[in-house]
Design a protein around this motif. Structure first.
Motif, PDB file in Angstrom:
ATOM      1  N   GLY A   1       0.833  -1.186   0.000  1.00 45.95           N
ATOM      2  CA  GLY A   1       0.000   0.000   0.000  1.00 45.95           C
ATOM      3  C   GLY A   1       0.874   1.245   0.000  1.00 45.95           C
ATOM      4  N   SER A   2       0.263   2.408   0.184  1.00 43.77           N
ATOM      5  CA  SER A   2       0.986   3.683   0.104  1.00 43.77           C
ATOM      6  C   SER A   2       1.407   4.226   1.463  1.00 43.77           C
ATOM      7  CB  SER A   2       0.087   4.715  -0.592  1.00 43.77           C
ATOM      8  OG  SER A   2      -1.137   4.797   0.133  1.00 43.77           O
ATOM      9  N   THR A   3       0.660   3.927   2.532  1.00 42.67           N
ATOM     10  CA  THR A   3       0.941   4.534   3.840  1.00 42.67           C
ATOM     11  C   THR A   3       2.360   4.274   4.343  1.00 42.67           C
ATOM     12  OG1 THR A   3      -1.406   4.283   4.350  1.00 42.67           O
ATOM     13  CG2 THR A   3       0.052   4.768   6.203  1.00 42.67           C
ATOM     14  N   PRO A   4       2.922   3.056   4.141  1.00 42.48           N
ATOM     15  CA  PRO A   4       4.272   2.805   4.686  1.00 42.48           C
ATOM     16  C   PRO A   4       5.368   3.692   4.115  1.00 42.48           C
ATOM     17  CG  PRO A   4       3.181   0.738   4.160  1.00 42.48           C
ATOM     18  CD  PRO A   4       2.338   1.833   3.567  1.00 42.48           C
TER      19      PRO A   4
ATOM     20  N   GLY B   1       4.220  -9.114   4.215  1.00 44.61           N
ATOM     21  CA  GLY B   1       2.964  -9.721   4.645  1.00 44.61           C
ATOM     22  C   GLY B   1       2.090 -10.127   3.470  1.00 44.61           C
ATOM     23  N   ASP B   2       2.270  -9.428   2.356  1.00 46.33           N
ATOM     24  CA  ASP B   2       1.498  -9.770   1.163  1.00 46.33           C
ATOM     25  C   ASP B   2       2.118  -9.119  -0.060  1.00 46.33           C
ATOM     26  OD1 ASP B   2      -1.136  -7.408   0.560  1.00 46.33           O
ATOM     27  OD2 ASP B   2       0.644  -7.089   1.790  1.00 46.33           O
ATOM     28  N   GLU B   3       1.639  -9.592  -1.216  1.00 44.02           N
ATOM     29  CA  GLU B   3       2.146  -9.034  -2.467  1.00 44.02           C
ATOM     30  C   GLU B   3       1.083  -9.124  -3.555  1.00 44.02           C
ATOM     31  OE1 GLU B   3       5.775  -7.507  -3.717  1.00 44.02           O
ATOM     32  OE2 GLU B   3       3.706  -6.946  -4.224  1.00 44.02           O
ATOM     33  N   ARG B   4       1.163  -8.194  -4.466  1.00 41.04           N
ATOM     34  CA  ARG B   4       0.300  -8.258  -5.648  1.00 41.04           C
ATOM     35  C   ARG B   4       0.896  -9.280  -6.610  1.00 41.04           C
ATOM     36  NH1 ARG B   4      -0.241  -2.448  -4.990  1.00 41.04           N
ATOM     37  NH2 ARG B   4      -1.332  -2.218  -3.047  1.00 41.04           N
ATOM     38  N   HIS B   5       0.040  -9.880  -7.465  1.00 41.15           N
ATOM     39  CA  HIS B   5       0.521 -10.927  -8.371  1.00 41.15           C
ATOM     40  C   HIS B   5       1.185 -10.288  -9.597  1.00 41.15           C
ATOM     41  CE1 HIS B   5      -0.378 -14.881 -10.724  1.00 41.15           C
ATOM     42  NE2 HIS B   5       0.833 -14.853 -10.239  1.00 41.15           N
TER      43      HIS B   5
ATOM     44  N   GLY C   1     -11.794  -2.463   5.200  1.00 42.14           N
ATOM     45  CA  GLY C   1     -11.421  -3.170   6.422  1.00 42.14           C
ATOM     46  C   GLY C   1     -10.478  -4.331   6.186  1.00 42.14           C
ATOM     47  N   HIS C   2      -9.984  -4.464   4.946  1.00 43.26           N
ATOM     48  CA  HIS C   2      -9.014  -5.542   4.716  1.00 43.26           C
ATOM     49  C   HIS C   2      -7.649  -5.181   5.288  1.00 43.26           C
ATOM     50  CE1 HIS C   2      -7.548  -3.263   1.066  1.00 43.26           C
ATOM     51  NE2 HIS C   2      -6.404  -3.814   1.432  1.00 43.26           N
ATOM     52  N   THR C   3      -6.820  -6.207   5.503  1.00 45.46           N
ATOM     53  CA  THR C   3      -5.437  -5.985   5.902  1.00 45.46           C
ATOM     54  C   THR C   3      -4.571  -7.022   5.225  1.00 45.46           C
ATOM     55  OG1 THR C   3      -3.936  -5.532   7.737  1.00 45.46           O
ATOM     56  CG2 THR C   3      -5.453  -7.407   8.008  1.00 45.46           C
ATOM     57  N   ALA C   4      -3.278  -6.763   5.043  1.00 51.09           N
ATOM     58  CA  ALA C   4      -2.459  -7.597   4.172  1.00 51.09           C
ATOM     59  C   ALA C   4      -3.304  -7.811   2.917  1.00 51.09           C
ATOM     60  CB  ALA C   4      -2.058  -8.889   4.867  1.00 51.09           C
ATOM     61  N   SER C   5      -3.437  -9.054   2.421  1.00 51.07           N
ATOM     62  CA  SER C   5      -4.395  -9.263   1.334  1.00 51.07           C
ATOM     63  C   SER C   5      -5.509 -10.187   1.781  1.00 51.07           C
ATOM     64  CB  SER C   5      -3.685  -9.776   0.083  1.00 51.07           C
ATOM     65  OG  SER C   5      -3.061  -8.699  -0.597  1.00 51.07           O
TER      66      SER C   5
ATOM     67  N   GLU D   1     -10.072   9.707   5.226  1.00 50.02           N
ATOM     68  CA  GLU D   1     -10.936   8.786   4.475  1.00 50.02           C
ATOM     69  C   GLU D   1     -11.037   7.412   5.141  1.00 50.02           C
ATOM     70  OE1 GLU D   1      -6.774   8.179   3.110  1.00 50.02           O
ATOM     71  OE2 GLU D   1      -8.058   9.918   3.551  1.00 50.02           O
ATOM     72  N   LYS D   2     -10.155   7.153   6.094  1.00 50.29           N
ATOM     73  CA  LYS D   2     -10.185   5.862   6.798  1.00 50.29           C
ATOM     74  C   LYS D   2     -10.950   5.963   8.130  1.00 50.29           C
ATOM     75  CE  LYS D   2      -7.110   3.566   4.095  1.00 50.29           C
ATOM     76  NZ  LYS D   2      -5.680   3.345   4.373  1.00 50.29           N
ATOM     77  N   ALA D   3     -11.348   7.178   8.512  1.00 54.99           N
ATOM     78  CA  ALA D   3     -11.884   7.395   9.865  1.00 54.99           C
ATOM     79  C   ALA D   3     -13.128   6.553  10.176  1.00 54.99           C
ATOM     80  CB  ALA D   3     -12.184   8.878  10.067  1.00 54.99           C
TER      81      ALA D   3
HETATM   82  C1  6PG Z   1      -1.504  -3.970  -0.144  1.00 54.26           C
HETATM   83  C2  6PG Z   1      -1.501  -3.918   1.345  1.00 54.26           C
HETATM   84  C3  6PG Z   1      -2.862  -3.537   1.891  1.00 54.26           C
HETATM   85  C4  6PG Z   1      -2.725  -2.116   2.369  1.00 54.26           C
HETATM   86  C5  6PG Z   1      -4.081  -1.442   2.534  1.00 54.26           C
HETATM   87  C6  6PG Z   1      -3.923   0.023   2.860  1.00 54.26           C
HETATM   88  O1  6PG Z   1      -0.771  -4.750  -0.733  1.00 54.26           O
HETATM   89  O2  6PG Z   1      -2.216  -3.144  -0.718  1.00 54.26           O
HETATM   90  O3  6PG Z   1      -0.830  -4.826   1.982  1.00 54.26           O
HETATM   91  O4  6PG Z   1      -3.336  -4.335   2.899  1.00 54.26           O
HETATM   92  O5  6PG Z   1      -2.032  -2.079   3.597  1.00 54.26           O
HETATM   93  O6  6PG Z   1      -4.779  -1.591   1.321  1.00 54.26           O
HETATM   94  O7  6PG Z   1      -3.341   0.642   1.745  1.00 54.26           O
HETATM   95  P1  6PG Z   1      -2.956   2.200   1.755  1.00 54.26           P
HETATM   96  O8  6PG Z   1      -1.849   2.368   2.725  1.00 54.26           O
HETATM   97  O9  6PG Z   1      -2.512   2.487   0.355  1.00 54.26           O
HETATM   98  O10 6PG Z   1      -4.177   2.973   2.169  1.00 54.26           O
END
Ligand code: 6PG
Length: 243
Positions: free
Chosen positions: A45-48, A73-77, A150-154, A203-205
C-alpha cells in the motif's frame, strides 16, 4: 489471551511516521539484544512510504542492518519491477537506501504465473528461515495497513484466505480486484511478537471507528489479535478523528 489493541493517535502524519519509526527502532534493538536478529514483515500500500522515509532519514545508522531480515505480509501478483509491486515500493523507499545485505531480503516471488506456486515457494522460504516446522513462525515485528473495506495484508472481506488455519502463505482470489494476491495468513500474523497497524487519512476514519469500536463488524483487520504479542494501532488525527 489475544492482546487488546493499544491505540495511539498522533497530531499529524509526520508525527505518526516519526513515532512508528521509533517503534521500529525500539523493537529492532530489543530483538537483536534478546535473540541476535530482527525479523520484520513489511506492508504494502501507500501509507508505509512515510515510515520508510522516516527510517531512512533518522535511523539509517542506528540499527545493525546485517541483523535485520525483511519479509512481506502480502504481495500483488506482479513481477518485482511492476509499479504495483509492494517489493518495488519498499526497495525504492527503504531497502535500496540502507545497507541491508541482499540475502537478508526475502521478497514474495510473485512473478510466477501460478500464484499458488508463489505462495508455496514463500512458505518454504519462511520455514527455511524460522526452522521450526511444527509451530507457526514468530515475527518480531509485523507492519500492517487497513484498506477502505477493512481488509489488511491481502485478507479481503469474503475471500477464502480468511478461513485458512494451516498454511502460512496462500494465494487469495480477490473478485473485486479480479486478481490473485499472495498473503500471509492469520495464524502467522497472530503469532507475531508485535503487530503494528499504521493508518493515515480522514478517508479511513469511519472504517477505523468500525474496526476499533464495533466488535460485531467482523472486518478482516479485526481478526489480527496476536496470541502472545503486542497489538498497536498507530493513527494520525485524520484517521482517528471519529474515535
Ligand atoms: C496492499 C496492502 C494492503 C494495504 C491497505 C492500505 O498490498 O495493498 O498490503 O493491505 O495495507 O490496502 O493501503 P494504503 O496504505 O494504500 O491505504
Amino acid at each position: 489471551m489475544p492482546s487488546e489493541p493499544q491505540v495511539r493517535i498522533f497530531a499529524s502524519p509526520q508525527d505518526l511516521f516519526r513515532a512508528a519509526a521509533e517503534q521500529f527502532y525500539d523493537r529492532g534493538s530489543r530483538a537483536i539484544s534478546e535473540h541476535g536478529r530482527f525479523s520484520v514483515a513489511l506492508s504494502g500500500g501507500s501509507t508505509p512510504r512515510g515510515l520508510h522515509e522516516e527510517i531512512v532519514r533518522n535511523f539509517s545508522s542506528r540499527l545493525p542492518w546485517d541483523k535485520v531480515f525483511f519479509f512481506w505480509g502480502d504481495e500483488r501478483h506482479v513481477p518485482p519491477d511492476d509499479p504495483e509491486s509492494n517489493y518495488r515500493m519498499a526497495n525504492e523507499t527503504l531497502l535500496g537506501k540502507l545497507h541491508v545485505p541482499a540475502d537478508h531480503i526475502f521478497r514474495i516471488p510473485a512473478e510466477m504465473q501460478d500464484a499458488g506456486e508463489s505462495a508455496a515457494a514463500y512458505e518454504r522460504t519462511l520455514r527455511g528461515f524460522f526452522r521450526a516446522p511444527n509451530v507457526f513462525p514468530r515475527f518480531d515485528f509485523v507492519l500492517l495497513g487497513m484498506g477502505p473495506d477493512g481488509h489488511t495484508a491481502s485478507l479481503f472481506p469474503g475471500t477464502t484466505a480468511l478461513d485458512e488455519q494451516e498454511h502460512w502463505v496462500v494465494a487469495n482470489w480477490v473478485e473485486k480486484l479480479n486478481t490473485f494476491r499472495i498473503t500471509m495468513t492469520y495464524p502467522v500474523l497472530n503469532h507475531a511478537a508485535c503487530v503494528m497497524f499504521l493508518v493515515s487519512g480522514v478517508e479511513k476514519a469511519q472504517m477505523l471507528k468500525e474496526a476499533l469500536r464495533n466488535p460485531n463488524a467482523n472486518l478482516p483487520c479485526q481478526r489480527v489479535r496476536p496470541f502472545e504479542g503486542q497489538l498497536l494501532w498507530f493513527l494520525d488525527q485524520g484517521a482517528g478523528g471519529k474515535l
